[in-house]
Design a protein around this motif. Structure first.
Motif, PDB file in Angstrom:
ATOM      1  N   GLN A  20       0.797  -1.225   0.000  1.00 58.91           N
ATOM      2  CA  GLN A  20       0.000   0.000   0.000  1.00 58.91           C
ATOM      3  C   GLN A  20       0.832   1.278   0.000  1.00 58.91           C
TER       4      GLN A  20
ATOM      5  N   GLN B  29       0.315   4.040  -2.759  1.00 64.05           N
ATOM      6  CA  GLN B  29      -0.009   5.419  -2.389  1.00 64.05           C
ATOM      7  C   GLN B  29       0.939   6.391  -3.085  1.00 64.05           C
TER       8      GLN B  29
ATOM      9  N   SER C 217     -11.129  10.099   2.494  1.00 65.81           N
ATOM     10  CA  SER C 217      -9.743   9.661   2.528  1.00 65.81           C
ATOM     11  C   SER C 217      -9.056  10.208   1.282  1.00 65.81           C
ATOM     12  N   ARG C 218      -7.753  10.094   1.255  1.00 64.56           N
ATOM     13  CA  ARG C 218      -7.015  10.621   0.112  1.00 64.56           C
ATOM     14  C   ARG C 218      -7.306   9.823  -1.166  1.00 64.56           C
ATOM     15  N   HIS C 219      -7.345   8.495  -1.042  1.00 65.91           N
ATOM     16  CA  HIS C 219      -7.547   7.621  -2.196  1.00 65.91           C
ATOM     17  C   HIS C 219      -8.646   6.610  -1.898  1.00 65.91           C
TER      18      HIS C 219
ATOM     19  N   GLU D 219      -7.434   7.550   6.843  1.00 67.06           N
ATOM     20  CA  GLU D 219      -7.290   8.860   6.204  1.00 67.06           C
ATOM     21  C   GLU D 219      -6.648   8.773   4.822  1.00 67.06           C
ATOM     22  N   VAL D 220      -5.980   7.665   4.533  1.00 70.88           N
ATOM     23  CA  VAL D 220      -5.320   7.517   3.239  1.00 70.88           C
ATOM     24  C   VAL D 220      -6.170   6.717   2.257  1.00 70.88           C
ATOM     25  N   TRP D 221      -6.748   5.586   2.697  1.00 72.09           N
ATOM     26  CA  TRP D 221      -7.467   4.684   1.803  1.00 72.09           C
ATOM     27  C   TRP D 221      -8.892   4.425   2.257  1.00 72.09           C
TER      28      TRP D 221
END
Length: 144
Positions: A45, A49, A85-87, A115-117
């Motif tokens: 991941q 990212q 989330s970002r992505h 928060e990212v995925w």
């Protein structure tokens, strides 16, 4: 027909050779492929990212496609911007309600959003910002 029976029916006539006949119950086979996907995801991941915004490499596209196809060859996938989330990664059945159940199982057995995925079992409504889709996405040409 129950949920597991519906998922099991997805593997009937899947084109598997006799060498795959000893793999066991289709649910167990799918669950092993899902577990392998999430193990791979945990290891990959950070690399995903780093590359998803700048453009996926053909190697990562192929690797992700193989991991999704191991769950079921008619599942597709897509990255997009996340809402919270970002992505986001969507693994979908392309409108097939039985495949959607399998995609939902993939989602349920995976990690929670952070928060990212974010992870989806359906294509996000506003997917115009998708950055990569595999060529083998249910026979639709596209991607790299």
């Amino acid at each position: 027909m129950g949920l597991l029976d519906t998922i099991r029916s997805l593997f009937t006539g899947r084109g598997r050779g006799s060498e795959d006949a000893d793999e066991g119950d289709p649910i167990e086979v799918a669950d092993r492929a899902i577990a392998a996907f999430w193990t791979w995801w945990a290891q990959t991941q950070a690399q995903l990212q780093a590359t998803v915004a700048s453009g996926m490499t053909p190697r990562l596209i192929d690797e992700l496609s193989r991991k999704v196809e191991a769950i079921h060859p008619e599942l597709g996938w897509e990255f997009s911007k996340g809402t919270h989330s970002r992505h986001a990664l969507a693994v979908t059945g392309g409108g097939n309600p039985q495949l959607r159940l399998l995609a939902e199982r993939w989602r349920a057995l995976g990690p929670g959003d952070d928060e990212v995925w974010a992870f989806h079992a359906t294509k996000p409504a506003l997917a115009a910002d998708a950055v990569a889709t595999p060529q083998r996405h249910r026979g639709v040409e596209g991607g790299s």
